[in-house]
Scaffold this motif. Structure first.
Motif, mmCIF file in Angstrom:
data_model
loop_
_atom_site.group_PDB
_atom_site.id
_atom_site.type_symbol
_atom_site.label_atom_id
_atom_site.label_comp_id
_atom_site.label_asym_id
_atom_site.label_seq_id
_atom_site.Cartn_x
_atom_site.Cartn_y
_atom_site.Cartn_z
ATOM 1 N N LYS A 75 -47.821 35.074 54.945
ATOM 2 C CA LYS A 75 -48.024 33.630 55.100
ATOM 3 C C LYS A 75 -49.115 33.136 54.155
ATOM 4 O O LYS A 75 -48.983 32.069 53.549
ATOM 5 C CB LYS A 75 -48.386 33.303 56.547
ATOM 6 C CG LYS A 75 -47.230 33.439 57.502
ATOM 7 C CD LYS A 75 -47.631 33.055 58.898
ATOM 8 C CE LYS A 75 -46.460 33.238 59.846
ATOM 9 N NZ LYS A 75 -46.776 32.848 61.212
ATOM 10 N N HIS B 102 -36.227 34.955 58.627
ATOM 11 C CA HIS B 102 -37.608 34.601 58.949
ATOM 12 C C HIS B 102 -38.429 34.418 57.682
ATOM 13 O O HIS B 102 -39.196 33.446 57.571
ATOM 14 C CB HIS B 102 -38.234 35.672 59.843
ATOM 15 C CG HIS B 102 -39.671 35.414 60.150
ATOM 16 N ND1 HIS B 102 -40.074 34.388 60.969
ATOM 17 C CD2 HIS B 102 -40.800 36.026 59.726
ATOM 18 C CE1 HIS B 102 -41.391 34.390 61.041
ATOM 19 N NE2 HIS B 102 -41.858 35.380 60.296
ATOM 20 N N GLU C 290 -40.014 30.855 56.444
ATOM 21 C CA GLU C 290 -41.456 30.787 56.221
ATOM 22 C C GLU C 290 -41.766 30.279 54.812
ATOM 23 O O GLU C 290 -42.678 29.467 54.621
ATOM 24 C CB GLU C 290 -42.098 32.160 56.452
ATOM 25 C CG GLU C 290 -43.593 32.136 56.423
ATOM 26 C CD GLU C 290 -44.196 31.272 57.529
ATOM 27 O OE1 GLU C 290 -45.196 30.583 57.251
ATOM 28 O OE2 GLU C 290 -43.672 31.271 58.644
#
Length: 133
Positions: free
Chosen positions: A84, A114, A118
């Motif tokens: 992230k 995912h 993200e």
């Protein structure tokens, strides 16, 4: 009562060309009406290219997703929080890098989805999928 059967040995060889002439005249009229529309010139302003080389080329980031779910950012292992952070840093650059996601054949769909969601959430817009070898 006698019936006489009249048998002619020759077939009718005349062709009625009146319907053909009618169709051709209608087509001629249609072409005469549409011809000025087809030849009407429209001015289009197209963008002009330049011969200057592109000075700033964006880097390509390789994000590998292995079958066991392990993530590798340019061949360096990363976990979820690090991913992230790296995606946020890449998204804030002036010239965003191209993110190339390389998912292994046995990688779970959920892991790939995912990572993709993200990257989109962080604001990356140049995302590619690379073919695994």
């Amino acid at each position: 009562m006698a019936f006489s059967a009249r048998v002619e040995s020759s077939a009718i060889s005349n062709i009625n060309v009146t319907p053909l002439v009618d169709v051709l005249l209608v087509l001629l009229i249609i072409f005469m009406i549409t011809a000025p529309v087809i030849t009407h010139k429209t001015r289009i302003d197209l963008p002009q290219g330049s011969n200057k080389p592109i000075a700033d080329r964006a880097d390509t980031i390789r994000l590998a997703i292995h079958a066991d779910g392990a993530l590798y950012w340019n061949d360096t292992p990363v976990d979820e929080p690090q991913l992230k952070t790296q995606l946020a840093i890449a998204a804030q650059q002036n010239l965003q890098p191209r993110l190339s996601i390389d998912a292994a054949d046995g990688a779970a769909y959920q892991a790939v989805a995912h990572v993709l969601s993200e990257a989109k959430a962080q604001g990356l817009s140049r995302i590619d999928f690379a073919a695994s070898h």
